[in-house]
Design an enzyme around this catalytic site. Structure first.
Site, mmCIF file in Angstrom:
data_model
loop_
_atom_site.group_PDB
_atom_site.id
_atom_site.type_symbol
_atom_site.label_atom_id
_atom_site.label_comp_id
_atom_site.label_asym_id
_atom_site.label_seq_id
_atom_site.Cartn_x
_atom_site.Cartn_y
_atom_site.Cartn_z
ATOM 1 N N TRP A 1 -45.855 27.371 11.978
ATOM 2 C CA TRP A 1 -45.959 26.699 10.689
ATOM 3 C C TRP A 1 -45.949 25.201 10.953
ATOM 4 O O TRP A 1 -45.072 24.693 11.638
ATOM 5 C CB TRP A 1 -44.792 27.050 9.760
ATOM 6 C CG TRP A 1 -44.770 26.123 8.577
ATOM 7 C CD1 TRP A 1 -45.704 26.057 7.579
ATOM 8 C CD2 TRP A 1 -43.833 25.068 8.312
ATOM 9 N NE1 TRP A 1 -45.392 25.035 6.707
ATOM 10 C CE2 TRP A 1 -44.257 24.414 7.137
ATOM 11 C CE3 TRP A 1 -42.675 24.622 8.962
ATOM 12 C CZ2 TRP A 1 -43.568 23.339 6.588
ATOM 13 C CZ3 TRP A 1 -41.986 23.545 8.408
ATOM 14 C CH2 TRP A 1 -42.422 22.918 7.230
ATOM 15 N N GLU B 1 -48.274 30.656 9.252
ATOM 16 C CA GLU B 1 -47.663 30.570 7.917
ATOM 17 C C GLU B 1 -48.363 29.570 7.006
ATOM 18 O O GLU B 1 -48.434 28.377 7.292
ATOM 19 C CB GLU B 1 -46.181 30.196 8.062
ATOM 20 C CG GLU B 1 -45.455 30.144 6.729
ATOM 21 C CD GLU B 1 -43.954 29.964 6.901
ATOM 22 O OE1 GLU B 1 -43.486 29.811 8.051
ATOM 23 O OE2 GLU B 1 -43.251 29.971 5.873
ATOM 24 N N LYS C 1 -48.912 27.605 3.287
ATOM 25 C CA LYS C 1 -48.005 26.965 2.342
ATOM 26 C C LYS C 1 -48.760 26.284 1.208
ATOM 27 O O LYS C 1 -49.913 25.909 1.356
ATOM 28 C CB LYS C 1 -47.135 25.953 3.096
ATOM 29 C CG LYS C 1 -46.002 25.399 2.277
ATOM 30 C CD LYS C 1 -44.924 24.774 3.115
ATOM 31 C CE LYS C 1 -43.886 24.155 2.201
ATOM 32 N NZ LYS C 1 -42.720 23.677 2.900
ATOM 33 N N ASP D 1 -44.599 33.675 3.075
ATOM 34 C CA ASP D 1 -43.272 33.183 2.690
ATOM 35 C C ASP D 1 -43.201 33.238 1.168
ATOM 36 O O ASP D 1 -44.053 32.657 0.483
ATOM 37 C CB ASP D 1 -43.083 31.749 3.214
ATOM 38 C CG ASP D 1 -41.703 31.190 2.926
ATOM 39 O OD1 ASP D 1 -41.278 31.248 1.755
ATOM 40 O OD2 ASP D 1 -41.056 30.682 3.856
ATOM 41 N N HIS E 1 -43.656 30.139 -1.033
ATOM 42 C CA HIS E 1 -44.843 29.302 -0.885
ATOM 43 C C HIS E 1 -45.963 29.596 -1.889
ATOM 44 O O HIS E 1 -47.138 29.497 -1.561
ATOM 45 C CB HIS E 1 -45.405 29.449 0.537
ATOM 46 C CG HIS E 1 -44.495 28.859 1.571
ATOM 47 N ND1 HIS E 1 -44.846 28.725 2.881
ATOM 48 C CD2 HIS E 1 -43.251 28.357 1.472
ATOM 49 C CE1 HIS E 1 -43.855 28.178 3.553
ATOM 50 N NE2 HIS E 1 -42.869 27.953 2.714
ATOM 51 N N HIS F 1 -41.460 36.017 5.255
ATOM 52 C CA HIS F 1 -40.315 35.115 5.154
ATOM 53 C C HIS F 1 -39.753 35.343 3.763
ATOM 54 O O HIS F 1 -40.280 34.814 2.784
ATOM 55 C CB HIS F 1 -40.747 33.654 5.315
ATOM 56 C CG HIS F 1 -40.872 33.223 6.739
ATOM 57 N ND1 HIS F 1 -41.073 31.925 7.115
ATOM 58 C CD2 HIS F 1 -40.774 33.931 7.893
ATOM 59 C CE1 HIS F 1 -41.121 31.850 8.436
ATOM 60 N NE2 HIS F 1 -40.947 33.051 8.929
ATOM 61 N N ASP G 1 -40.261 25.363 -3.743
ATOM 62 C CA ASP G 1 -39.927 26.095 -2.523
ATOM 63 C C ASP G 1 -38.519 25.696 -2.063
ATOM 64 O O ASP G 1 -38.325 25.109 -1.009
ATOM 65 C CB ASP G 1 -40.984 25.742 -1.467
ATOM 66 C CG ASP G 1 -40.732 26.428 -0.142
ATOM 67 O OD1 ASP G 1 -40.111 27.500 -0.152
ATOM 68 O OD2 ASP G 1 -41.161 25.888 0.895
ATOM 69 N N ASP H 1 -35.852 27.363 -1.207
ATOM 70 C CA ASP H 1 -35.138 28.147 -0.193
ATOM 71 C C ASP H 1 -33.712 28.497 -0.605
ATOM 72 O O ASP H 1 -32.777 28.363 0.187
ATOM 73 C CB ASP H 1 -35.192 27.438 1.175
ATOM 74 C CG ASP H 1 -36.581 27.502 1.779
ATOM 75 O OD1 ASP H 1 -37.028 28.609 2.086
ATOM 76 O OD2 ASP H 1 -37.240 26.446 1.902
ATOM 77 N N ASP I 1 -35.980 33.516 5.339
ATOM 78 C CA ASP I 1 -36.192 32.077 5.473
ATOM 79 C C ASP I 1 -35.642 31.347 4.259
ATOM 80 O O ASP I 1 -36.355 31.098 3.293
ATOM 81 C CB ASP I 1 -37.680 31.761 5.673
ATOM 82 C CG ASP I 1 -37.896 30.275 5.952
ATOM 83 O OD1 ASP I 1 -36.911 29.590 6.268
ATOM 84 O OD2 ASP I 1 -39.043 29.808 5.847
#
Ligand code: RNT
Ligand code: ZN
Length: 417
Positions: free
Chosen positions: A186, A225, A227, A258, A261, A285, A293, A295, A325
């Site tokens: 990524w 990955e 995004k 992910d 994303h 992820h 995003d 997390d 993630d």
């Protein structure tokens, strides 16, 4: 003892209820037992690593300053070893390059070697864990806005060299563990404001990736990955979803999906079936975006449930590698680990417990009322009894019992850091 008995009894009841809708819970438990989750080492220390002890760059961010962050390699290992004792099943560890064992010396990214990960390989073996890996292009003076897509040859070559070296490290890990190491690539490359040469950077990125991938290495499987955007890189992301979908499809490579994303209104699960048609495998992820995003810690929400349901409905759970993630520094980090890992397991379990055969049959016959009704009923079937039994069988805390285990660990270990 009383709790054990109750869990067992509840499981027996649940087993019969599920059998009535055509689902074999013992079989499902076997599948859950085999389902590995790649634990992201970076939840222990807010993605800082051991290279330069600085906060993140590259459009990602941790917020919060809860005490107890792991400050060195021993503390990261100690935390992971503890996390393992609270989770049913066997899991993997996902490392980033900045978590190398650099022995107190500064090792730049274009200098990293397998030997910097030898102690991780040994540790993983001793702890019966397999390793996954990530190149690290953020949090470095050469990170800037563009790394592998940088028109400046010097900078681009630096990152190409880094990523090639990471493939060698991952290859060594894979060979040592007799199972391919999944290496994620990524890069945050993008732009705060509107570039006028979008195609140019994408062409450079594709060429860099092709160069990185030229060498055939059996111990590693790469994934890429995509995004939507990063902080400070809002207007353009070189490695966008369409870029990597096309790249992975044409190069027959694994795509990393992910869950943070995507646009907040998109349902990530909707991308699964298309990707499965054109890429060999998926790396997941599992995260939780809140407005962006962000997390946040993964929980058992509709997005995560839908993702696993989609995979199971497509008979493709075995084509997905499950990783976590998120990085929440505002609460007990070990607690965050367990909440997210267990939530992921719960979602996988619920997906596996769906009466798939019956639902498909209804759909094929155009019985859409029946399909929706059974889907709804499946949601309130006693899946928690099956999950409790899974944890009981694995000798790990059942239900909320893990809370006190984490409190003890905090008292004894993390609060003293
Ligand atoms: C960033 C990506 C990436 C990182 C980790 C640390 O948006 O999701 O996977 O979170 O590599
Ligand atoms: Zn990610």
């Amino acid at each position: 003892m009383v709790k054990e008995k109750l869990v067992q009894q509840a499981y027996e009841v649940a087993k019969e209820r599920y059998a009535a809708i055509g689902v074999d819970t013992d079989q499902v438990l076997d599948l859950l037992q085999k389902q590995q989750i790649s634990l992201h080492c970076w939840q222990t220390d807010d993605v800082v690593g051991f290279e330069r002890n600085e906060a993140l760059s590259g459009g990602i961010q941790t917020t919060g300053n809860y005490p107890g962050r792991a400050r060195n390699i021993d503390e990261v290992r100690q935390d992971i070893e503890f996390v393992k004792t609270l989770l049913g099943g066997k899991h993997r560890l996902n490392l980033h390059e900045i978590y190398g064992d650099f022995g107190g010396k500064f090792v730049d990214r274009d200098q990293v070697e397998v030997r910097h990960f030898q102690s991780w390989i040994d540790w993983a073996k001793a702890n019966d864990m397999k390793l996954d890996f990530n190149s690290t292009s953020f949090s470095h003076p050469k990170s800037g806005d563009l790394t592998l897509s940088n028109p400046d040859k010097g900078i681009r070559d630096f990152w190409i060299e880094h990523t090639k070296r990471c493939r060698h490290i991952a290859d060594a890990m894979g060979k040592a563990q007799n199972d391919p190491c999944i290496m994620n690539i990524w890069v945050h490359d993008g732009s705060k404001d509107m570039p006028v040469q979008r195609k140019k950077y994408r062409e450079i990125l594709a060429a860099s990736l092709d160069e990185i991938m030229t060498e055939k290495l059996d111990g590693v499987k790469n994934c890429f990955e995509a995004k939507l955007f990063g902080i400070g890189l809002e207007s353009y992301t070189v490695g966008s979803h369409d870029f990597y979908t096309a790249y992975c499809a044409t190069r027959k490579q694994m795509f990393t999906l992910d869950t943070g994303h995507y646009e907040p209104t998109e349902n990530v699960s909707d991308f699964v079936s298309t990707l499965l048609m054109y890429v060999p495998e998926l790396m997941l992820h599992v995260s939780r975006p809140v407005r962006w995003d962000s997390d946040h810690v993964t929980i058992m929400n509709d997005q995560t449930l839908d993702l696993f349901k989609e995979l199971v409905r497509a008979d493709a759970l075995d084509r997905a590698h499950v990783g976590l993630d998120y990085f929440d520094a505002s609460i007990n980090r070990i607690g965050a680990y367990i909440i997210g890992s267990r939530a992921t397991q719960k979602c996988i379990l619920q997906a596996l417990l769906e009466p798939k055969a019956k639902l498909r049959e209804y759909e094929d016959k155009g019985q859409y009322f029946e399909r929706l009704a059974l889907m709804e009923e499946a949601k309130s079937m006693p899946f928690a009894a099956v999950f409790d039994y899974f944890n009981l069988k694995n000798g790990v805390p059942v239900g909320e019992d893990f809370i006190s285990c984490i409190q003890q660990y905090e008292k004894k270990v993390t609060s003293k850091r």
